[in-house]
Write an enzyme that holds these catalytic residues in place. Structure first.
Site, mmCIF file in Angstrom:
data_model
loop_
_atom_site.group_PDB
_atom_site.id
_atom_site.type_symbol
_atom_site.label_atom_id
_atom_site.label_comp_id
_atom_site.label_asym_id
_atom_site.label_seq_id
_atom_site.Cartn_x
_atom_site.Cartn_y
_atom_site.Cartn_z
ATOM 1 N N VAL A 112 -9.962 -27.789 -1.874
ATOM 2 C CA VAL A 112 -10.999 -28.262 -0.967
ATOM 3 C C VAL A 112 -11.660 -27.077 -0.279
ATOM 4 O O VAL A 112 -11.079 -25.992 -0.196
ATOM 5 C CB VAL A 112 -10.441 -29.210 0.127
ATOM 6 C CG1 VAL A 112 -9.965 -30.516 -0.476
ATOM 7 C CG2 VAL A 112 -9.330 -28.539 0.930
ATOM 8 N N ASP A 137 0.152 -7.706 1.586
ATOM 9 C CA ASP A 137 0.522 -6.295 1.582
ATOM 10 C C ASP A 137 2.040 -6.112 1.582
ATOM 11 O O ASP A 137 2.577 -5.265 2.300
ATOM 12 C CB ASP A 137 -0.096 -5.574 2.785
ATOM 13 C CG ASP A 137 -0.104 -4.046 2.607
ATOM 14 O OD1 ASP A 137 0.142 -3.588 1.473
ATOM 15 O OD2 ASP A 137 -0.323 -3.332 3.597
ATOM 16 N N ILE A 187 -13.110 -26.128 3.491
ATOM 17 C CA ILE A 187 -12.853 -26.653 4.830
ATOM 18 C C ILE A 187 -13.552 -25.818 5.892
ATOM 19 O O ILE A 187 -13.958 -24.688 5.648
ATOM 20 C CB ILE A 187 -11.340 -26.694 5.133
ATOM 21 C CG1 ILE A 187 -10.700 -25.325 4.878
ATOM 22 C CG2 ILE A 187 -10.653 -27.786 4.325
ATOM 23 C CD1 ILE A 187 -9.223 -25.260 5.196
ATOM 24 N N HIS A 197 0.817 -1.214 0.000
ATOM 25 C CA HIS A 197 0.000 0.000 0.000
ATOM 26 C C HIS A 197 0.859 1.277 0.000
ATOM 27 O O HIS A 197 0.364 2.354 -0.311
ATOM 28 C CB HIS A 197 -0.998 -0.001 1.172
ATOM 29 C CG HIS A 197 -0.388 0.233 2.524
ATOM 30 N ND1 HIS A 197 -0.236 -0.771 3.447
ATOM 31 C CD2 HIS A 197 0.088 1.348 3.128
ATOM 32 C CE1 HIS A 197 0.306 -0.293 4.556
ATOM 33 N NE2 HIS A 197 0.508 1.005 4.383
ATOM 34 N N SER A 232 4.656 2.462 7.860
ATOM 35 C CA SER A 232 4.312 1.327 7.001
ATOM 36 C C SER A 232 5.503 0.845 6.207
ATOM 37 O O SER A 232 6.186 1.625 5.545
ATOM 38 C CB SER A 232 3.214 1.724 6.004
ATOM 39 O OG SER A 232 1.969 1.310 6.447
#
Length: 511
Positions: A307, A177, A309, A147, A250
């Site tokens: 699958v 991210d 689950i 981001h 970040s």
């Protein structure tokens, strides 16, 4: 940014989502550090001094030695993007207006700059945003959050020494991210290495470095507050810390006391956009695998089992005679690798690639990390016995989007049992419910508000296709399964229920 309640995760845009810690704020001057501190060993990652690398952690007298050692590998990231904004005072045209072409053709102010079709005039502006990152190779690979750089036209990296270099995107992964960038440098760059985030313990000291609120290089310390936090993603594995993390942090690293990166600072929980001591760093054991794939392929290549689950609850474990409520229960096996290897709905996956499976989240992560196209040993519990399978995994990015069939809804001569009334699924009912005419099972007509079925979330229109892991097509079949479960000393009966095409297992009390 508007204030949000503490239960919201804040984004850079102020939305109540996963917190993006890099705000779109004006670039500020960052005071350059001493050039000598950027000197690096060409072949070795930066690491903590011997005095800090202790098996038993004690309150350190200072973090200064650790900061001095690893800071040359921490970078500030500035991104520039072009955005279109409406021109003040220009005519606002309704969608599809023929005048938009007229204004564009004759050069009405704003329209030549690319005003969207059918809208008023707009102009292009340059927008800057800031974030953090860290160097992971002497050749100039840099890790940050996706981001931070998403949508950027230009990316500039500022090093601790004050030197700046342009960067290009090698690859990015929005599911975790994470993004990998590359700079070209005429000499090797100082870098750090990933540590084993699974070894981090609650209470361990950690150091966060980055560019909070565009103020430039900054250090904060704290402890590991919790591990294995999940926020909103399929592959989430966050370390929670009380080290001060703010917007702009970040993509910055979270270090252990050995100078190893054990997390990438990604999110905060806050009512006001500032740190309140609840920050989240994506665990390095997730990040390092993503970085390796992005570096090698420019994209992720995750394993795919094929699958659907659900968790194994205590009552489901009891109904199946399992010793513990662990593993991942298979609710459906559409076309894919698992079906090719003869996995069946009702199997409980207890081991994958030689490792015991704790829950569905654990299985998803292990499958994603497994190599595509290679056979993996999988153990399932079936009919009270372990069954070993070998499954050659597909690639999730290619296979994503497969679905299964079957569904729900209506009535005729219902019979009451286990807190609900059911009728056999006839071809006419199947047509009303939108399922195949040859579908078999029992249709739930009504549910007693205080009954066992209501407690487990069953509702009108659900189709029961199995009981005790065997098909049921009549009330007698269901009664027989109940008797068998009671004779075996069980307190509940496992049902396969389909609702709007989605299968799930439910364990209903038979006491």
């Amino acid at each position: 940014m508007k204030n949000l309640s503490p239960r919201h995760f804040l984004t850079a845009s102020g939305l109540a989502l996963l917190v993006a810690l890099s705000p779109a704020i004006a670039q500020q001057a960052v005071a350059p550090a001493d050039e000598a501190q950027a000197a690096a060993n060409d072949n070795k990652p930066l690491a903590a001094p011997e005095s800090n690398a202790r098996k038993e952690q004690v309150m350190p007298e200072t973090f200064a030695d650790l900061v001095d050692q690893v800071s040359p590998a921490v970078v500030n990231i500035t991104t520039t993007a072009t955005v279109s904004t409406p021109l003040a005072g220009g005519p606002q045209l309704p969608e599809g207006s023929p005048f938009s072409d007229l204004f564009r053709e004759f050069g009405f102010p704003g329209f030549p700059q690319g005003g969207p079709e059918g809208q008023g005039p707009s102009e292009e502006q340059r927008s800057n945003a800031l974030g953090s990152g860290f160097v992971v190779s002497a050749e100039g690979l840099i890790v940050t959050n996706n981001h931070v750089i998403d949508g950027a036209d230009e990316i500039e990296i500022e090093f601790f020494s004050g030197k700046t270099l342009p960067a290009k995107v090698i690859g990015k992964d929005d599911k975790t991210d994470i993004a990998v960038l590359k700079v070209e440098s005429d000499k090797p760059l100082p870098f750090v290495r990933f540590g084993d985030s699974d070894k981090a313990r609650v209470g361990d000291w950690v150091l966060a470095l980055g560019n909070p609120l565009g103020q430039g290089f900054s250090a904060s310390t704290g402890i590991v507050s919790a591990r294995n936090r999940a926020l909103s993603g399929t592959y989430d594995d966050f370390i929670q810390t009380d080290a001060a993390i703010n917007r702009g942090n970040s993509g910055g690293p979270l270090f252990n006391m050995d100078g190893e990166v054990i997390g990438v600072n990604t999110a905060i929980l806050s009512p006001n956009g500032g740190s309140i001591g609840i920050g989240f760093s994506m665990a390095s054991n997730v990040v390092s695998k993503v970085v390796d794939q992005l570096e090698e392929f420019g994209e992720t290549r995750r394993g795919w089992l094929g699958v659907k689950i659900q968790p194994v609850t205590e009552d489901i474990a009891e109904s199946l005679g399992l010793a513990e409520a662990k593993g991942a229960m298979v609710t459906d096996v559409p076309t894919g690798p698992a079906l090719d290897a003869d996995m069946k709905a009702g199997d409980v996956i207890t081991s994958f690639g030689g490792s015991n499976i704790k829950d569905p989240r654990d299985l998803v992560r292990r499958v994603a990390d497994a190599p595509v196209g290679k056979a993996v040993d999988v153990t399932v519990q079936r009919d009270g016995k372990p069954v070993d399978l070998q499954i050659t995994l597909g690639r999730r990015e290619i296979a994503e989007g497969g679905d299964s069939t079957d569904s729900k809804k209506q009535s005729e001569n219902p019979s009451d049992i286990m807190g609900m009334s059911v009728v056999p699924l006839t071809p006419s009912l199947a047509g009303e419910l939108g399922v195949a005419s040859d579908s078999k099972g029992l249709v739930v007509q009504s549910v007693e508000p205080e009954g066992a079925a209501a407690d487990k979330g069953l509702s009108r229109g659900d189709i029961i296709t199995e009981a005790g892991q065997r098909p049921v097509t009549s009330l007698d079949d269901l009664k027989a399964r109940i008797s068998e479960a009671k004779d075996a000393g069980r307190k509940s009966l496992l049902l396969m229920v389909r609702r709007e095409g989605e299968p799930r297992f439910v364990a209903l009390s038979i006491e």
